[in-house]
Design a protein around this motif. Structure first.
Motif, PDB file in Angstrom:
ATOM      1  N   GLU A  44       9.229  16.799 -14.393  1.00 49.66           N
ATOM      2  CA  GLU A  44       8.254  17.386 -15.104  1.00 49.66           C
ATOM      3  C   GLU A  44       9.038  18.091 -16.402  1.00 49.66           C
ATOM      4  OE1 GLU A  44       5.994  21.545 -13.905  1.00 49.66           O
ATOM      5  OE2 GLU A  44       5.225  19.840 -12.709  1.00 49.66           O
ATOM      6  N   LEU A  45       8.168  18.092 -17.509  1.00 49.88           N
ATOM      7  CA  LEU A  45       8.969  18.565 -18.790  1.00 49.88           C
ATOM      8  C   LEU A  45       8.730  20.163 -18.874  1.00 49.88           C
ATOM      9  CD1 LEU A  45       7.059  16.419 -21.491  1.00 49.88           C
ATOM     10  CD2 LEU A  45       9.595  16.632 -21.121  1.00 49.88           C
ATOM     11  N   PRO A  46       9.791  20.928 -19.377  1.00 52.07           N
ATOM     12  CA  PRO A  46       9.763  22.196 -19.421  1.00 52.07           C
ATOM     13  C   PRO A  46       8.565  22.580 -20.492  1.00 52.07           C
ATOM     14  CG  PRO A  46      12.124  21.484 -19.817  1.00 52.07           C
ATOM     15  CD  PRO A  46      11.354  20.418 -19.550  1.00 52.07           C
ATOM     16  N   ALA A  47       8.060  23.792 -20.389  1.00 51.52           N
ATOM     17  CA  ALA A  47       6.741  24.073 -20.705  1.00 51.52           C
ATOM     18  C   ALA A  47       7.111  24.292 -22.332  1.00 51.52           C
ATOM     19  CB  ALA A  47       6.304  25.534 -20.385  1.00 51.52           C
ATOM     20  N   SER A  48       8.236  24.700 -22.683  1.00 48.53           N
ATOM     21  CA  SER A  48       8.509  24.777 -24.156  1.00 48.53           C
ATOM     22  C   SER A  48       8.560  23.220 -24.803  1.00 48.53           C
ATOM     23  CB  SER A  48       9.635  25.298 -24.486  1.00 48.53           C
ATOM     24  OG  SER A  48      10.931  24.657 -23.824  1.00 48.53           O
ATOM     25  N   ASP A  49       9.071  22.227 -24.145  1.00 54.19           N
ATOM     26  CA  ASP A  49       9.141  20.887 -24.549  1.00 54.19           C
ATOM     27  C   ASP A  49       7.580  20.314 -24.784  1.00 54.19           C
ATOM     28  OD1 ASP A  49      11.666  21.010 -24.771  1.00 54.19           O
ATOM     29  OD2 ASP A  49      12.188  19.588 -23.182  1.00 54.19           O
ATOM     30  N   LEU A  50       6.737  20.633 -23.649  1.00 56.02           N
ATOM     31  CA  LEU A  50       5.363  20.170 -23.565  1.00 56.02           C
ATOM     32  C   LEU A  50       4.732  20.649 -24.635  1.00 56.02           C
ATOM     33  CD1 LEU A  50       3.782  18.395 -21.833  1.00 56.02           C
ATOM     34  CD2 LEU A  50       3.181  20.529 -20.421  1.00 56.02           C
ATOM     35  N   VAL A  79      -5.842  13.734 -21.553  1.00 54.53           N
ATOM     36  CA  VAL A  79      -4.082  13.672 -21.223  1.00 54.53           C
ATOM     37  C   VAL A  79      -4.208  13.683 -19.857  1.00 54.53           C
ATOM     38  CG1 VAL A  79      -1.788  14.585 -21.479  1.00 54.53           C
ATOM     39  CG2 VAL A  79      -3.539  14.705 -23.306  1.00 54.53           C
ATOM     40  N   ALA A  80      -3.776  12.525 -18.913  1.00 52.41           N
ATOM     41  CA  ALA A  80      -3.532  12.623 -17.484  1.00 52.41           C
ATOM     42  C   ALA A  80      -2.390  13.518 -17.282  1.00 52.41           C
ATOM     43  CB  ALA A  80      -3.688  11.283 -17.013  1.00 52.41           C
ATOM     44  N   ARG A  81      -1.305  13.143 -17.961  1.00 52.11           N
ATOM     45  CA  ARG A  81      -0.068  13.710 -17.500  1.00 52.11           C
ATOM     46  C   ARG A  81       1.014  13.559 -18.391  1.00 52.11           C
ATOM     47  NH1 ARG A  81       3.358  12.342 -11.886  1.00 52.11           N
ATOM     48  NH2 ARG A  81       4.806  14.119 -12.227  1.00 52.11           N
ATOM     49  N   ALA A  82       1.948  14.422 -18.495  1.00 55.78           N
ATOM     50  CA  ALA A  82       3.168  14.239 -19.357  1.00 55.78           C
ATOM     51  C   ALA A  82       4.455  14.479 -18.808  1.00 55.78           C
ATOM     52  CB  ALA A  82       2.887  15.016 -20.649  1.00 55.78           C
ATOM     53  N   TRP A  83       5.479  13.797 -18.604  1.00 60.78           N
ATOM     54  CA  TRP A  83       6.618  13.936 -17.959  1.00 60.78           C
ATOM     55  C   TRP A  83       7.878  13.503 -18.824  1.00 60.78           C
ATOM     56  CZ3 TRP A  83       3.478   9.938 -16.976  1.00 60.78           C
ATOM     57  CH2 TRP A  83       3.829   8.616 -17.062  1.00 60.78           C
ATOM     58  N   GLY A  84       8.822  13.632 -18.344  1.00 60.85           N
ATOM     59  CA  GLY A  84      10.240  13.247 -19.176  1.00 60.85           C
ATOM     60  C   GLY A  84      11.359  13.990 -18.728  1.00 60.85           C
ATOM     61  N   ARG A  85      12.552  13.545 -19.770  1.00 64.32           N
ATOM     62  CA  ARG A  85      13.784  14.196 -19.569  1.00 64.32           C
ATOM     63  C   ARG A  85      14.560  14.053 -20.885  1.00 64.32           C
ATOM     64  NH1 ARG A  85      15.291  11.745 -15.397  1.00 64.32           N
ATOM     65  NH2 ARG A  85      16.548  10.140 -16.436  1.00 64.32           N
TER      66      ARG A  85
END
Length: 641
Positions: A44-50, A79-85
Motif C-alpha cells: 500500500e502506498l503511504p497516504a502522502s504518496d497517494l 479508480v479501483a486501487r493504487a499501490w506501489g513502492r
C-alpha cells in the motif's frame, strides 16, 4: 476526480483530517472498489504518496480524453486501487463508455524529483515501463488488465518488412509475447531505418537528445508514427536526434523501404553490457492503439526474442536523399582537414560535408548545374578532384572522354564557382579518365593522361588551364597495362619529394609498381611489393603514419580488415593489420586526413544512405571507428558564378 482530491487535500492542509491510504482512496468521488483481492500482498502506498499521485492522475486522464487518437472515449473512469513502492506506483482503472460497456486497465506511474508521470496502455513508453517495474509489484492477477488482451493475439492486416536495409541482419532483444508484441532490434546508432510499409507520416519527434537507463528518460524519446490508412500504424522509437531527412515531414507519404531516420539510443534505453544507454530500434504496430502482431514478409512465423532476422526491405529511391553518388575527399574549404563530397548525377549537383575535426557537418549543396556549353547528350562525366589553382582549397571538375574536355569549378571555401573549360583535347580520353596529382611539385594539381599503348602523358596546370603535353609520353606500366594485368592506378607522393608519382596495383599478383616523378617525366617503374592485397575488396594509398610518404592499404570486405604497407621511400614494407570490422556492407572505402593531424585516416561510406564512419590513425593503428556523418542532404545549393 481532480476536484475531489483537491478538497480532500485542502482538508488535510487545514488539519481537519489525517487520512490513511485506505481512507483517502475511499474519499475519492469516483472510487469504485477493488478490482483485485484486498489481501493479495501488494504494498500500500503511504497516504502522502497517494495524495500526490491522485493529483497527477486527474490532469493525465483529462488530457487523455482530449486526445483524438484515444481509441475509446469514456463517460467515467473510476479508480479501483493504487499501490506501489519507492518511485513506482500502479493504478487499477475501470473505464466505462457512454453505452455502459467497461474495460479494465492498469495505469503506471513513475516519480522523479517528487513529480509523478503517468502512462496508460496506449502510451508509447508503456511497455518499457512495464518491463522495468519490480516483478513483485505486478502479480499474475494484474497482468490480465495490462492492455487490450482480446486484440493482442490478432495479426496485422497489412504485410510489413523488417525496418532496415535488405541483406542486413539484426538481433531481437525482446519481441512478441515477451514485449507485448513490440520488437526491440539491437543495432548501432546511425543504422538506416526504413519504412516497414507504405503510409503517411502522422507524427515526427526528433529533437530530444537525452538517454538513460531510467524510466524518466521515456519522456524524452524520439519517434516516428506512420499511418497505413487501414486502421494500422507503425511506430519507430529511439531514433537519432534530428536524423529524419529534411524533405520528410508530418503528412508526407512514404513508400515501403523509404529511409525515414537513423537509429539511436535516445530516451529510455539500457545497455546490454554495463551501464549507460543502449542503442536499438523499438518497432511496433498498433490497431486502434492496441499493439498487434505484425505479419512480416521475411517470415511466416512470429518474431521471437534473441533471434537474428535478415531483412528483404529494399531501399526506395526518392528525390535527392538516396542514392548518393560516389564519394571523393579533399580539403574543400582550406582548413587543413579532409572533407567529403558527392556528385549527384540526377540533380547535377555537388554536395560537400565539411570536417570539424571530430565529425562532418551535414551535406550542403556547393554547386548545381552542368557546364555550358553542355557536353554530348547522355555522356557521363568522370569526377576530378584536386587543388588545380594552388590556393590551398580543393577544386572539382568533370572529364568527358568523348570530347577530351575537362571542366573545372574552383573552390571559394564556401562553394564552387561555375564551370570553365580547362582542356579540350580529343585524344585525351582515348584510354580512360586521367589521374590527378601534383606531378611537377608546384602545388597545383595536374593531369596524367593514359594512352592506348600503356604510356602516360601529362597536362600541367597553369592555374587557369591545362597546358597540352609537349614532351613524349612517359613509358612506365606499358607492358602489364596493355596486357590488361593492372587493376588500379593511383597518384601519390611515395618518396616525400613533393611530387606525386604513379602507382599501379595488380589484383592477379598482388604486385605494386611505382614510377617516381622526376618533375618533367616519370622514371621507369619498379616493383615495391608483391603479393599484397590478393583477393582484397579495395586498395588505397595515403600517408597513414604522417612521415610525408604515401603508403599502401588494402581492405578485406568479409571481416572489415584493413592492412597497411608503409613506404620507406624505396619500397613498401611488409604489411600489418591496423583495424578490423570497419566498412562491412559499406559501398566505398576511403583514406584521407579527416582531423588534420597530418596522418591519413580510414573511412567507410554507404552510398545508399550517405553515412560515413571514420577510424582515426595514430601512426601505427586506426582507432575504434565512429560515425562522423549521418547522411541526408540539406536543400540549399550555393551556386556561385
Amino acid at each position: 476526480m481532480a476536484q475531489g482530491v483537491f478538497f480532500l487535500g485542502l482538508a488535510v492542509l487545514l488539519g481537519i483530517v489525517r487520512p490513511t491510504s485506505a481512507r483517502l482512496m475511499a474519499a475519492l468521488p469516483n472510487f469504485c472498489g477493488a478490482l483485485v483481492p484486498p489481501n493479495d500482498g501488494l504494498p500500500e502506498l503511504p497516504a502522502s504518496d497517494l495524495f500526490t499521485l491522485m493529483n497527477a492522475l486527474g490532469p493525465a486522464l483529462a488530457a487523455r480524453q482530449q486526445n483524438a487518437a484515444f481509441p475509446h472515449p469514456t463517460a467515467t473512469v473510476c479508480v479501483a486501487r493504487a499501490w506501489g513502492r519507492g518511485e513506482w506506483a500502479l493504478i487499477a482503472l475501470r473505464a466505462v463508455n457512454a453505452r455502459g460497456a467497461s474495460q479494465d486497465e492498469l495505469a503506471l506511474a513513475y516519480r522523479a524529483n517528487g513529480t509523478w508521470a503517468v502512462a496508460f496502455p496506449e502510451t508509447l513508453y508503456y511497455i518499457e515501463w512495464l518491463n522495468a517495474i519490480p516483478r513483485d509489484l505486478l502479480p499474475q492477477t494484474i497482468k490480465a488488465v495490462t492492455a487490450h488482451p482480446a486484440v493482442l493475439a490478432d495479426p496485422s492486416q497489412g504485410e510489413y518488412a523488417l525496418p532496415y536495409l535488405a541483406g542486413s541482419s539484426a538481433l531481437t532483444v525482446r519481441a512478441g509475447v515477451d514485449h507485448d508484441n513490440a520488437i526491440d532490434f539491437s543495432m548501432p546508432s546511425g543504422t538506416p531505418v526504413l519504412a516497414a510499409r507504405s503510409g503517411r507520416i502522422e507524427k515526427i519527434v526528433q529533437g530530444n537528445d537525452l538517454c538513460g537507463c531510467s524510466p524518466l528518460f521515456a519522456l524524452y524519446n524520439n519517434y516516428i508514427i506512420i499511418d497505413h490508412g487501414d486502421g494500422e500504424k507503425s511506430y519507430y522509437l529511439h531514433i537519432a536526434t534530428n536524423s529524419v531527412p529534411p524533405d520528410l515531414r508530418e503528412g508526407s507519404f512514404v513508400e515501403r523501404g523509404t529511409l525515414i531516420a537513423l537509429s539511436g539510443a535516445v530516451g529510455y534505453t539500457c545497455s546490454l553490457v554495463g551501464e549507460g544507454c543502449g542503442p536499438h530500434l523499438h518497432f511496433e504496430v498498433r490497431r486502434q492503439e492496441a499493439r498487434i502482431r505484425p505479419r512480416f514478409a521475411e517470415t511466416a512465423a512470429d518474431i521471437l526474442s534473441w533471434q537474428v532476422y535478415t531483412s528483404t526491405n529494399v531501399l526506395a529511391l526518392r528525390s535527392v536523399a538516396a542514392p548518393y553518388g560516389r564519394p571523393v575527399t579533399g580539403d574543400f574549404n582550406g582548413d587543413g582537414r579532409a572533407d567529403l563530397a558527392v556528385f549527384m548525377e540526377g540533380a547535377s549537383t555537388w554536395y560537400v560535408a565539411a570536417s570539424a575535426g571530430d565529425g562532418l557537418s551535414a551535406y550542403r549543396g556547393w554547386l548545381g548545374g552542368m557546364p555550358d556549353p553542355s557536353p554530348l547528350v547522355g555522356e557521363r562525366a568522370a569526377r576530378l578532384v584536386g587543388d588545380f589553382d594552388g590556393d590551398g582549397r580543393t577544386d572539382v571538375g568533370l572529364f568527358y572522354a568523348g570530347s577530351g574536355t575537362v571542366f573545372i569549378a574552383r573552390s571559394t571555401g564556401q562553394g564552387f564557382t561555375g564551370y570553365t573549360a580547362w582542356l579540350a583535347d580529343p585524344g585525351a580520353g582515348r584510354a580512360g579518365p586521367p589521374l590527378v596529382g601534383d606531378f611537377n611539385g608546384d602545388r597545383r594539381a595536374d593531369l596524367a593522361l593514359p594512352q592506348p599503348d600503356g604510356t602516360w602523358a601529362t597536362a600541367i596546370s597553369a592555374g587557369t588551364h591545362f597546358d597540352l603535353p609537349t614532351s613524349p609520353p612517359s613509358p612506365p606500366l606499358r607492358g602489364e597495362r596493355s596486357a590488361g594485368d593492372w587493376s588500379r592506378w593511383f597518384a601519390a607522393d611515395m618518396d616525400a619529394d613533393g611530387r606525386d608519382d604513379l602507382v599501379a596495383y595488380s589484383a592477379e599478383t598482388g604486385g605494386w609498381d611505382v614510377a617516381l616523378s622526376q618533375g618533367t617525366h616519370f622514371a621507369p617503374p619498379a616493383r615495391w611489393i608483391t603479393q599484397f592485397g590478393n583477393g582484397s575488396s579495395a586498395q588505397l594509398v595515403g600517408d597513414f603514419n604522417g612521415d610525408g610518404r604515401a603508403d599502401a592499404a588494402t581492405f578485406a570486405g568479409y571481416y572489415g580488415d584493413w592492412w597497411i604497407a608503409l613506404s620507406d621511400g624505396h619500397r613498401l614494407l611488409p604489411p600489418t593489420q591496423w583495424l578490423t570490422r570497419l566498412g562491412m556492407g559499406m559501398s566505398d572505402q576511403l583514406a584521407a586526413d579527416f582531423n588534420g593531424d597530418g596522418r591519413a585516416d580510414a573511412a567507410a561510406f554507404q552510398a545508399q544512405t550517405g553515412v560515413l564512419d571514420v577510424a582515426i590513425s595514430n601512426g601505427w593503428v586506426f582507432r575504434f571507428p565512429a560515425r562522423w556523418l549521418y547522411g541526408y542532404l540539406t536543400p540549399a545549393v550555393a551556386s556561385q558564378d
